[in-house]
Write an enzyme that holds these catalytic residues in place. Structure first.
Site, PDB file in Angstrom:
ATOM      1  CB  THR A 173     -14.960 -21.413  11.135  1.00  0.00           C
ATOM      2  OG1 THR A 173     -15.252 -20.021  10.930  1.00  0.00           O
ATOM      3  CG2 THR A 173     -15.209 -21.742  12.602  1.00  0.00           C
ATOM      4  CG  PHE A 175     -16.636 -26.024  13.362  1.00  0.00           C
ATOM      5  CD1 PHE A 175     -17.746 -25.455  13.974  1.00  0.00           C
ATOM      6  CD2 PHE A 175     -16.276 -25.553  12.107  1.00  0.00           C
ATOM      7  CE1 PHE A 175     -18.468 -24.449  13.355  1.00  0.00           C
ATOM      8  CE2 PHE A 175     -16.995 -24.546  11.484  1.00  0.00           C
ATOM      9  CZ  PHE A 175     -18.094 -23.991  12.104  1.00  0.00           C
TER      10      PHE A 175
END
Length: 283
Positions: A173, A175
């Site tokens: 992921t 961010f």
């Protein structure tokens, strides 16, 4: 940057909390129930920065973020990548034989389909991964399990029933860190990412013409996503990211050309590229 408060969506033990601890260990991490609350915390001065997930290598873009970014008045000042590791966990005494339901964030459930199918579990959507662990701990039900980061098991007193249950080992992921202040990293100090939004004019081949300047000026575009604006199918806004700094000649010329074919161009951030990008193969 001096110490302060950094807001994230989720509960203690969530992946966002882990990123805060890794990259802002001296800051106070502020847990928020929703992305809207994260943005509001910074806008109202209750936090100095916000950290939000924006993309996942399996699930794609994180829903709702594109609704908040353009109008938030916040600016991207950094990016961080986290290799996502999920564990299947239950209360002490639970086992793979006792569990019947599995609780987690909708993205986490989608990233762990194989184990859910193999164990014939019924998925139940929770607000976030760490919150799912808390719910299972509070219920004290051996038929309930959670898919959560390993830290959540420590925080909520759960036992690990299976480790690394994500479907793919490249599950990562991205961010971004948001600030009310526009802090542009200087040019010439390493790889830079520039994020911006633009609205194309409602003309034939407008998008093709708008993007042509990036190709002719040798600018690598790493993201291009479209969104409807105001519920109108004809009005489209684009979120784009490119390699490079606006002060560099190629990107400066590309952005100048972009303005001829758009009604609005807004720079969201000019920030250092995370080292993770350097290890990704170019295709």
């Amino acid at each position: 940057m001096s110490k302060g408060r950094i807001a994230y969506q989720g509960e203690p033990g969530a992946n966002s909390d882990i990123v805060c601890k890794q990259h802002y260990p001296d800051w106070e991490a502020v847990a928020c129930a929703s992305f809207e609350d994260v943005f509001a915390a910074v806008e109202h001065g209750d936090a100095d920065l916000a950290l939000i997930p924006i993309d996942n290598s399996l699930a794609g873009r994180v829903a709702d973020i594109h609704h908040f970014l353009p109008t938030s008045g916040l600016h991207i000042i950094a990016e961080h990548f986290l290799r996502i590791r999920f564990n299947l966990m239950g209360i002490p005494g639970a086992s793979l034989d006792t569990i019947r339901t599995v609780h987690s964030h909708v993205h986490a459930l989608g990233q762990c389909r194989n184990v859910i199918r193999a164990l014939n579990l019924t998925p139940v959507i929770s607000g976030d991964t760490a919150g799912a662990a808390r719910e299972v701990a509070e219920a004290a039900d051996p038929t309930m399990a959670a898919i959560s980061p390993p830290l959540a098991a420590e925080i909520y007193g759960l036992e690990i029933l299976a480790t690394d249950v994500e479907d793919e080992d490249h599950n990562t992921t991205r961010f971004v860190v948001l600030s009310p202040e526009l802090v542009r990293t200087p040019a010439g100090n390493g790889p830079v990412v520039t994020s911006f939004i633009f609205n194309v004019r409602n003309l034939p081949a407008a998008l093709y013409k708008a993007l042509g300047g990036f190709a002719t000026n040798g600018v690598n575009m790493t993201k291009l996503e479209s969104y409807m604006v105001g519920g109108e199918f004809a009005a489209t806004q684009f979120l784009a990211e490119v390699d490079g700094h606006p002060d560099e000649l190629g990107l400066r010329r590309a952005l100048e050309e972009l303005e001829f074919f758009t009604t609005e161009v807004k720079i969201l951030g000019v920030y250092p590229a995370d080292e993770y990008r350097q290890h990704q193969p170019r295709r």
